[in-house]
Design a protein around this motif. Sequence first.
Motif, PDB file in Angstrom:
ATOM      1  N   ALA A  20       1.189 -15.176  10.927  1.00 10.87           N
ATOM      2  CA  ALA A  20       0.058 -15.881  10.310  1.00 10.87           C
ATOM      3  C   ALA A  20      -0.815 -14.895   9.530  1.00 10.87           C
ATOM      4  CB  ALA A  20      -0.769 -16.601  11.366  1.00 10.87           C
ATOM      5  N   LEU A  21      -1.007 -13.714  10.062  1.00  7.93           N
ATOM      6  CA  LEU A  21      -1.765 -12.689   9.367  1.00  7.93           C
ATOM      7  C   LEU A  21      -1.069 -12.304   8.065  1.00  7.93           C
ATOM      8  CD1 LEU A  21      -3.432  -9.606  10.889  1.00  7.93           C
ATOM      9  CD2 LEU A  21      -1.846  -9.304   9.029  1.00  7.93           C
ATOM     10  N   LEU A  22       0.234 -12.039   8.127  1.00  8.73           N
ATOM     11  CA  LEU A  22       0.976 -11.614   6.938  1.00  8.73           C
ATOM     12  C   LEU A  22       1.036 -12.692   5.855  1.00  8.73           C
ATOM     13  CD1 LEU A  22       3.900  -9.644   8.573  1.00  8.73           C
ATOM     14  CD2 LEU A  22       1.983  -8.706   7.273  1.00  8.73           C
ATOM     15  N   ALA A  23       0.930 -13.954   6.243  1.00 10.91           N
ATOM     16  CA  ALA A  23       0.953 -15.049   5.266  1.00 10.91           C
ATOM     17  C   ALA A  23      -0.241 -14.958   4.307  1.00 10.91           C
ATOM     18  CB  ALA A  23       0.958 -16.398   5.978  1.00 10.91           C
ATOM     19  N   LEU A  24      -1.256 -14.217   4.689  1.00 11.17           N
ATOM     20  CA  LEU A  24      -2.458 -14.087   3.873  1.00 11.17           C
ATOM     21  C   LEU A  24      -2.410 -12.869   2.942  1.00 11.17           C
ATOM     22  CD1 LEU A  24      -4.789 -15.003   6.808  1.00 11.17           C
ATOM     23  CD2 LEU A  24      -4.328 -16.438   4.813  1.00 11.17           C
ATOM     24  N   TYR A  25      -1.290 -12.164   2.966  1.00 11.93           N
ATOM     25  CA  TYR A  25      -1.101 -10.966   2.136  1.00 11.93           C
ATOM     26  C   TYR A  25      -0.051 -11.228   1.062  1.00 11.93           C
ATOM     27  CZ  TYR A  25      -3.721  -7.959   5.313  1.00 11.93           C
ATOM     28  OH  TYR A  25      -4.708  -7.390   6.052  1.00 11.93           O
ATOM     29  N   ALA A  26      -0.218 -10.546  -0.065  1.00 11.37           N
ATOM     30  CA  ALA A  26       0.802 -10.565  -1.117  1.00 11.37           C
ATOM     31  C   ALA A  26       2.014  -9.767  -0.631  1.00 11.37           C
ATOM     32  CB  ALA A  26       0.241  -9.935  -2.393  1.00 11.37           C
ATOM     33  N   ASP A  27       3.200 -10.117  -1.130  1.00 13.23           N
ATOM     34  CA  ASP A  27       4.417  -9.419  -0.722  1.00 13.23           C
ATOM     35  C   ASP A  27       4.361  -7.933  -1.050  1.00 13.23           C
ATOM     36  OD1 ASP A  27       5.494 -11.767   0.276  1.00 13.23           O
ATOM     37  OD2 ASP A  27       6.642 -12.188  -1.554  1.00 13.23           O
ATOM     38  N   ASP A  28       3.715  -7.582  -2.152  1.00 12.11           N
ATOM     39  CA  ASP A  28       3.666  -6.180  -2.589  1.00 12.11           C
ATOM     40  C   ASP A  28       2.360  -5.490  -2.164  1.00 12.11           C
ATOM     41  OD1 ASP A  28       2.219  -7.817  -4.323  1.00 12.11           O
ATOM     42  OD2 ASP A  28       2.675  -6.605  -6.095  1.00 12.11           O
ATOM     43  N   LEU A  29       1.882  -5.827  -0.988  1.00 12.12           N
ATOM     44  CA  LEU A  29       0.633  -5.296  -0.463  1.00 12.12           C
ATOM     45  C   LEU A  29       0.682  -3.782  -0.253  1.00 12.12           C
ATOM     46  CD1 LEU A  29       0.547  -4.421   2.848  1.00 12.12           C
ATOM     47  CD2 LEU A  29       1.377  -6.747   2.972  1.00 12.12           C
ATOM     48  N   THR A  30      -0.506  -3.208  -0.225  1.00  9.42           N
ATOM     49  CA  THR A  30      -0.681  -1.817   0.195  1.00  9.42           C
ATOM     50  C   THR A  30      -1.709  -1.801   1.314  1.00  9.42           C
ATOM     51  OG1 THR A  30      -0.209  -0.954  -2.005  1.00  9.42           O
ATOM     52  CG2 THR A  30      -1.390   0.506  -0.508  1.00  9.42           C
ATOM     53  N   TYR A  31      -1.348  -1.137   2.414  1.00  9.00           N
ATOM     54  CA  TYR A  31      -2.266  -0.914   3.522  1.00  9.00           C
ATOM     55  C   TYR A  31      -2.547   0.580   3.549  1.00  9.00           C
ATOM     56  CZ  TYR A  31      -3.912  -0.166   8.299  1.00  9.00           C
ATOM     57  OH  TYR A  31      -4.642   0.226   9.392  1.00  9.00           O
ATOM     58  N   TRP A  32      -3.822   0.940   3.528  1.00  6.80           N
ATOM     59  CA  TRP A  32      -4.241   2.339   3.535  1.00  6.80           C
ATOM     60  C   TRP A  32      -5.232   2.516   4.669  1.00  6.80           C
ATOM     61  CZ3 TRP A  32      -8.736   5.003   3.554  1.00  6.80           C
ATOM     62  CH2 TRP A  32      -8.716   6.343   3.176  1.00  6.80           C
ATOM     63  N   CYS A  33      -5.050   3.562   5.464  1.00  8.79           N
ATOM     64  CA  CYS A  33      -5.959   3.811   6.580  1.00  8.79           C
ATOM     65  C   CYS A  33      -6.246   5.305   6.663  1.00  8.79           C
ATOM     66  CB  CYS A  33      -5.320   3.321   7.880  1.00  8.79           C
ATOM     67  SG  CYS A  33      -6.395   3.481   9.319  1.00  8.79           S
ATOM     68  N   ASN A  34      -7.513   5.639   6.856  1.00  9.94           N
ATOM     69  CA  ASN A  34      -7.889   7.041   6.963  1.00  9.94           C
ATOM     70  C   ASN A  34      -7.449   7.652   8.295  1.00  9.94           C
ATOM     71  OD1 ASN A  34      -9.937   5.637   8.546  1.00  9.94           O
ATOM     72  ND2 ASN A  34     -11.100   7.536   8.491  1.00  9.94           N
ATOM     73  N   ALA A  35      -7.091   6.832   9.266  1.00  8.82           N
ATOM     74  CA  ALA A  35      -6.699   7.311  10.592  1.00  8.82           C
ATOM     75  C   ALA A  35      -5.337   6.730  10.952  1.00  8.82           C
ATOM     76  CB  ALA A  35      -7.739   6.873  11.621  1.00  8.82           C
ATOM     77  N   GLY A  36      -4.650   7.402  11.810  1.00  6.78           N
ATOM     78  CA  GLY A  36      -3.381   6.866  12.294  1.00  6.78           C
ATOM     79  C   GLY A  36      -2.210   7.779  12.065  1.00  6.78           C
ATOM     80  N   SER A  37      -2.290   8.649  11.088  1.00  3.41           N
ATOM     81  CA  SER A  37      -1.219   9.592  10.835  1.00  3.41           C
ATOM     82  C   SER A  37      -1.403  10.809  11.736  1.00  3.41           C
ATOM     83  CB  SER A  37      -1.248  10.029   9.366  1.00  3.41           C
ATOM     84  OG  SER A  37      -0.292  11.022   9.140  1.00  3.41           O
TER      85      SER A  37
END
Length: 139
Positions: A20-37
């Motif tokens: 349901a969350l992904l249905a609200l995103y475009a297929d060619d989305l970009t997710y960027w996060c300053n933390a997590g790597s």
Amino acid sequence: MAREILDSTHNAWSRGDVEALLALYADDLTYWCNAGSLDGVPYVIEGKQGLRTFLRSILSVAESATATEHFQFEEGIGRAKVEAYIRHRRTGHVLSGSYRQIITFRGRKIIRLEEYHDAAKMAAFWRMVTSEETAEGHK
């Protein structure tokens, strides 16, 4: 409309409903996060499948709830303050606090999501639960 879309993503996440969350995103989305790597550089995901894999990996070890606390929208870009709670399933440890999101919309879909977390706090939480799980596995 933009606030409703963002609130719907947080509601889906809080229910653990990745699709349901992904249905609200475009297929060619970009997710960027300053933390997590692990190496301290921003974490970037391109496309729905990558985001799906990432979100499911979090939900496999933790339960989480998020809610939009503040939102403003101008010229296709939303800015939000989000309240968040995450509980590691095995250890029971909790991380809570707020973070910022910058959301770029294309029509009724999110095309880019940038998240700004307290990177040191997040890293400490994941190190703690990982080290406790490792210690439990050696008993």
